[in-house]
Design a protein around this motif. Structure first.
Motif, PDB file in Angstrom:
ATOM      1  N   GLN A   1       0.838  -1.057   0.080  1.00 26.39           N
ATOM      2  CA  GLN A   1       0.141  -0.040  -0.083  1.00 26.39           C
ATOM      3  C   GLN A   1       0.763   1.298  -0.020  1.00 26.39           C
ATOM      4  O   GLN A   1       0.479   2.194  -0.732  1.00 26.39           O
TER       5      GLN A   1
ATOM      6  N   LEU B   1       2.142   1.645  -3.504  1.00 22.31           N
ATOM      7  CA  LEU B   1       0.953   2.176  -4.285  1.00 22.31           C
ATOM      8  C   LEU B   1       0.870   3.729  -4.214  1.00 22.31           C
ATOM      9  O   LEU B   1       0.804   4.400  -4.947  1.00 22.31           O
TER      10      LEU B   1
ATOM     11  N   VAL C   1      -2.957  -4.822  -3.143  1.00 20.64           N
ATOM     12  CA  VAL C   1      -3.388  -3.615  -3.610  1.00 20.64           C
ATOM     13  C   VAL C   1      -4.612  -4.002  -4.472  1.00 20.64           C
ATOM     14  O   VAL C   1      -4.805  -4.977  -5.120  1.00 20.64           O
TER      15      VAL C   1
END
Length: 219
Positions: A111, A114, A160
Motif C-alpha cells: 500500500q 502504491l 493492492v
C-alpha cells in the motif's frame, strides 16, 4: 564499441546526454508464469536511459529472501548508469509463504508503494515531459518512464486493489511511458487501459529440476 567496421552503418555508442523522448506515453503490461517480466522491463529502462531519458524503477514484493542477496546485480547496474534510479518497497520474505514474514506487513508495504507510485505519477504530471531532465535529477521532479515492477503480482494477491491500479493508469500524463510488470494471473482489469500486453509464458523452467536462483541471472 562498434559493429562491423567494414560497413558505413555500423552501430555505435554515444555519450549519454539529457534528452526528451518524442513518442512516449504508452502503458505496457508484462505478466505471466514465465521468467523474464522484470528482465524485460529493466531492459527497456536501460534502453531509455541510454538515450538520455529520465527513468525510475519502483519495485514491490521483492524485499529479499534467505536465498537471494539483498543487493542485486540490477541495483548495482542502475546505480552506475546515468539517468536511471530505483526504489525497493518490498517486505522481506514473500507473501503467503511460511517464511516467518507477516502477511499484514506485506500488505502495508504494498500500500505504501502504491501511494509512492501515485506521487511519482503526479510529479510527472506536474513536470514538462517534453524537455530533458538532468540525469541526476530527483524522480520527484518528473521522469519520462516509470517502471512499477511486481505491482500486478501485488494486485493478484490482494495486497493492492486492481481498481487502484486502473486509477493510477488513468491519472498518468499523456507522455509518461508507464511499464507495469508481475503476476501469474492475467490482469483482465487492464484490458481497456494498456497499449501493450505481453504474456511471458513458461515452457521449461530450471526450478522444476531443483535449480535455485542464481547470482547474475535471477539476482
Amino acid at each position: 564499441m562498434t559493429g562491423d567496421k567494414g560497413t558505413e552503418s555500423a552501430v555505435q555508442s554515444q555519450p549519454i546526454e539529457p534528452a526528451a523522448p518524442d513518442e512516449f506515453g504508452l502503458v505496457q503490461v508484462w505478466w505471466g508464469d514465465g521468467k523474464g517480466k522484470t528482465t524485460a522491463a529493466l531492459g527497456m529502462a536501460m534502453r531509455a536511459a541510454g538515450h538520455g531519458y529520465r527513468v525510475h524503477v519502483l519495485q514491490l514484493m521483492k524485499g529479499g529472501t534467505g536465498t537471494v542477496e539483498d543487493v542485486r546485480g540490477e541495483y548495482n547496474a542502475m546505480a552506475a548508469l546515468p539517468g536511471i534510479t530505483y526504489e525497493n518497497a518490498g517486505h522481506y520474505g514473500w507473501h503467503g509463504f511460511l517464511d516467518g514474514s507477516a502477511d499484514d506487513e506485506h500488505e502495508a508495504k504494498a500500500q505504501g508503494a502504491l501511494a509512492r507510485a501515485t506521487a511519482l505519477v503526479d510529479a510527472a504530471a506536474a513536470a514538462d515531459l517534453s524537455t530533458p531532465f538532468a540525469l541526476d535529477s530527483s524522480a520527484d521532479d518528473g521522469v519520462h518512464m516509470l517502471v512499477i515492477d511486481e505491482i500486478l503480482y501485488a494486485a493478484n494477491r490482494g495486497l493492492v486493489d486492481p481498481d487502484d491500479v486502473v486509477e493510477l493508469i488513468e491519472s498518468k500524463p499523456d507522455n509518461l511511458e508507464l511499464v507495469l510488470a508481475g503476476g501469474h494471473e492475467r490482469p483482465a482489469y487492464i484490458d481497456d487501459h494498456a497499449d501493450l500486453v505481453t504474456n511471458v509464458r513458461k515452457e521449461v523452467h530450471p526450478i522444476e529440476a531443483g535449480q535455485g536462483a542464481r547470482k547474475g541471472t535471477e539476482f
